[in-house]
Design a protein around this motif. Structure first.
Motif, short mmCIF file in Angstrom:
data_model
loop_
_atom_site.label_atom_id
_atom_site.label_comp_id
_atom_site.label_asym_id
_atom_site.label_seq_id
_atom_site.Cartn_x
_atom_site.Cartn_y
_atom_site.Cartn_z
N ASP A 6 0.77 -1.23 0.00
CA ASP A 6 0.00 0.00 0.00
C ASP A 6 0.80 1.28 0.00
OD1 ASP A 6 -2.46 -1.47 0.21
OD2 ASP A 6 -1.79 -1.94 2.22
N MET A 7 2.09 1.19 0.17
CA MET A 7 2.87 2.42 0.20
C MET A 7 4.29 2.16 -0.28
SD MET A 7 3.73 3.02 4.31
CE MET A 7 5.42 3.67 4.32
N THR A 8 4.87 3.18 -0.85
CA THR A 8 6.29 3.15 -1.16
C THR A 8 7.03 3.79 0.01
OG1 THR A 8 5.89 3.30 -3.53
CG2 THR A 8 8.04 4.06 -2.74
N THR C 78 -12.34 14.20 12.70
CA THR C 78 -10.98 14.69 12.99
C THR C 78 -9.99 14.23 11.93
OG1 THR C 78 -10.51 12.80 14.45
CG2 THR C 78 -11.38 14.79 15.49
N THR C 79 -10.15 13.02 11.44
CA THR C 79 -9.24 12.55 10.38
C THR C 79 -9.39 13.41 9.13
OG1 THR C 79 -9.32 10.28 11.19
CG2 THR C 79 -8.65 10.59 8.90
N LEU C 80 -10.63 13.69 8.76
CA LEU C 80 -10.84 14.45 7.52
C LEU C 80 -10.42 15.91 7.67
CD1 LEU C 80 -14.20 12.83 6.41
CD2 LEU C 80 -11.94 12.49 5.39
N ILE C 81 -10.63 16.50 8.83
CA ILE C 81 -10.16 17.88 9.03
C ILE C 81 -8.64 17.92 8.99
CG2 ILE C 81 -10.02 19.80 10.67
CD1 ILE C 81 -12.85 19.08 11.60
N MET F 7 -10.09 9.22 -1.01
CA MET F 7 -8.87 8.90 -0.29
C MET F 7 -8.92 7.46 0.21
SD MET F 7 -9.35 10.85 3.45
CE MET F 7 -8.60 9.68 4.64
N THR F 8 -7.76 6.89 0.34
CA THR F 8 -7.63 5.60 0.99
C THR F 8 -7.30 5.86 2.46
OG1 THR F 8 -6.86 4.52 -1.01
CG2 THR F 8 -6.26 3.49 1.08
N TRP F 9 -8.00 5.17 3.34
CA TRP F 9 -7.71 5.32 4.77
C TRP F 9 -6.63 4.33 5.17
CZ3 TRP F 9 -10.91 8.05 8.63
CH2 TRP F 9 -11.83 8.92 8.02
N ARG F 10 -5.60 4.86 5.84
CA ARG F 10 -4.48 4.01 6.29
C ARG F 10 -4.70 3.62 7.74
NH1 ARG F 10 -1.11 8.89 3.98
NH2 ARG F 10 -2.43 9.70 5.65
N VAL F 36 -9.54 0.94 2.24
CA VAL F 36 -8.62 0.97 3.37
C VAL F 36 -7.33 0.26 3.00
CG1 VAL F 36 -10.41 1.09 5.13
CG2 VAL F 36 -9.62 -1.13 4.33
N ALA F 37 -6.23 0.75 3.60
CA ALA F 37 -4.93 0.10 3.44
C ALA F 37 -4.45 -0.28 4.84
CB ALA F 37 -3.94 1.04 2.76
#
Lengths: 152, 152, 152, 152, 152, 152, 152, 152
Positions: A6-8, C78-81, F7-10, F36-37
């Motif tokens: 999911d990430m580099t 809170t995550t989105l803000i 967005m993907t949520w981590r 989600v990741a």
């Protein structure tokens, strides 16, 4: 749960520029298929020393010639360290390498995970940096193994 | 170890809006194939001055007319500076350009790499900003050369 | 220098959930082709009130029922803000809407660009929030115009 | 291990200004000998509303009259919240009190310990703020008891 | 609830050095008994210009002479701004005063409360800074009144 | 206004490694199509214990053997927690699991949204962590339901 | 260059509450004349468990009883950790002590210097925390010796 | 406007421990009546090397002996750098002095004002650190003059 999917991982390779340790790490991680994006300072010593006066014009004094070049190099290094997840700092047997130790301190204060890479003969001189590092490797291969494990 | 392969550098071009220095930088970096994403304040002077009252309604007082417009412009500039890796600030021969100096201070406090661009006649007046900048360029071409070197 | 080419702006739409102001903004920005990604709190009032007990089991006391639901909603808001570039906060004529004011304070402390959206009858009651906002809009259309200008 | 011996706790009392809850808390903590330093917004409603135009000159529009006053009040409140260890936010039965909710959000984003103080009739409307608060008190006496315990 | 009782407010007075506005503010706040600790950049113009070469040795080039002096001055200004609660920035009728605007941007990015002080003739040129400031004063007396109110 | 679209949520899944709770969450969120990741610490207990000496060479003392391994594991966990939006911490019936509690504290201080997952028998022992968490779930299914709601 | 002359070191003593390790450290540092200000969580187990319901009223459910108490205790612990220079975390032979591990993670993320204090039998279970700590002590006396050396 | 009246400047003196440069600076600033509080790493080389094993017990391996000592020393240095306003870093003619360069990087990332102190023969090797420093002094006397000017 493989974070590689999911990430580099952005990894800054700081320090010694007189051996091919960066290429060794890059080739082996590529061979292993690890999702890493390496970056580094400019490793062409002459270009690094001269970039200030080459681009912005000559200086009579050595101090300011160095100052101009170091400022431009710092644009690259501080930006890449700020963006990095992991910073590997290599110390070789020669030269002062104070920029490498500076990068290590800069990265540590920003909370980056730090890996040092150096021979045992430098252990005592590097104890303050090693104690802050998450790992002290002796060979590029060990750095690759750490990354392979961490990203597995 | 080429950082260009793995990331786009976000560069905010602040300051003077009465010459084509931004276009010069953009064209030459594009020609050089550098992976940069430029952004800037709104450079249409009239639109920038009027956006507040054009969108949110007229004001009797000049102070509040300016206030409304400057608030909207700040949405753009503060967001883009916060997202930038490098901030280039250009000072031209005319006008007060206090917004450019403000942007420079804002960027410096956030740890962004700063490049100033101005003629030698402004050196003394800009000494506080130049001493914080990583480089002071005299021409757009020099900014391009710095970027080409930093991203090589 | 168009920042729209190089980045998507993340915009959190906080506040009133009893009119279609979010949809108006979304439709008009989409029609205008603006590169924005909107997000919001859960706007289904009943789902928002009941999510805590629906998912995690019933509570005898109203206080804890609310507490469980509000905790889950806070994961989202809170995550989105934190991820947002711009936060728009809408206050309508009815209800307490303290969560909207809380979101505004939360966003302001994190340095996010704030836009308020409300009628003139609420000006006095909202003066502390409006003075921190970069703009106070009266209609969704004005918010769209601000975004269209800022991203132009 | 009594933290009272070694530090004064800075506590900002935000919110409702139409009852004597701040004085009750101050008197009882003083009687208890607690090492606290209370601060608050300006609680003189008329002075708070007029400070902008009283000091900086009149405004034709109500919006800008409020704006000037709210800006000056924000110098006080944001500085004191940033310096506070604990923020107590009181919501009373009347008025919009959006500034109180804004202060709560501002304090929460800065990681301050938050205590809310309000009647049960406001529980549902305040659930988003209560879920972030460390405690919800019903009376000034309970706030004093919390402080007495926390500082014991 | 008087915050003056429990803390000294640290206020940095940035900007114009050719009139006695700092002394006016200091005398009047002292007369009013306000608990403030003022600081400022070095206001001796010649000392400020020459400190670099006076202390660290001569430079052939004007650019580096300025650079050395500005670096030393920055030790003072950045430290004091970081420690300040409030930053007042004064713009006078003459000179470029880019350092004042830089200080304003630096302070704003750190979340300091900002007050600007200047004549109406500079309103348009300072609109970007004024829109971020919490108040725009016209006279030193107004700054004193703001402080007296805020600390009351 | 669906944040999933943009967005993907981590989500970092910390804690117990002796049951398949991570797989349950991953499979159900995948089935639900949630963006989600997930990431996690290394969950192979033996590999996690031995990585230090396996990669960097043997140690005579158990303390340093553990130290080397824990350092390498911390490269992974601290990087992933810093990048995460949400951290789920699972406590099982056995073992000390102090690393899970450490991760929870680390995430909380960084402002991450925290979800705990454990049986009721651990409620009292986990009260300090649960009071900081946004939700306490009893089953992996509840975690999935929270995520499905939060991302809806 | 003795830092003791110019500052008091604030040290938070987290963890085990069933032995007199805090008193041992405090008495010996006092005897040694070290300029330290110790603080700790509430160490009266029963008071700590009951403070929520004692102050804020009874709860039918054990979960919420614990929740209320833990929230109040968190006002103390998070404030004191944020203010601390050094955090010592003691793990004893009994109980879960997850709050101690949580405090360690919280302190580590804030960049506080961490010292752990525990017997060798806990080394393996605490390896993740010990690897982040600057020192692992076995006895209160060793903690005192570390402080005496660090402050000498 | 003399900042000396209202605050003590905290100055950390990092680096070389084999000459009396710290004492020179301290004596001259004391003679000048400057309101500074100096601190430094432990400058007793043998104590610094041995503190780990002296306090926490012997180690068979030199690497871990150094590790234990460096960890304890880091409690002192990182705490004092975090509290400092200004960091002076001295490089002498001998030894690796990587800890000094590390301190410089650590301080720079935290936004501290940096002064370097070294001979011209080290200019080229220290260019990356000097370009980030606010001043490069050649003698302790120059450091004193900088402080006397900055605090005047």
């Amino acid at each position: 749960m493989n974070p590689s999917k999911d990430m580099t991982w952005r990894i800054f390779l700081s320090g010694e520029i007189h051996s091919d340790w960066r290429e060794q790490i890059a080739q082996r991680t590529e061979a292993a298929g690890l999702p890493v994006a390496f970056s580094s300072p400019i490793t062409d010593h002459e270009a690094s020393d001269n970039c200030g006066v080459d681009i912005l014009g000559p200086e009579a004094s050595g101090f300011w010639r160095d100052h101009k070049g170091a400022g431009i190099n710092a644009i690259r290094t501080t930006t890449l360290i700020r963006r990095a997840d992991v910073v590997v700092v290599r110390f070789g047997p020669d030269y002062r390498q104070w920029n490498a130790a500076f990068d290590a301190g800069y990265a540590a204060a920003l909370g980056k995970a730090l890996i040092t890479l150096h021979g045992e003969d430098l252990d005592h001189a590097l104890k303050e940096i090693d104690t802050t590092a998450r790992a002290t490797a002796r060979t590029p291969e060990q750095v690759v193994q750490i990354l392979a494990y961490v990203l597995s």
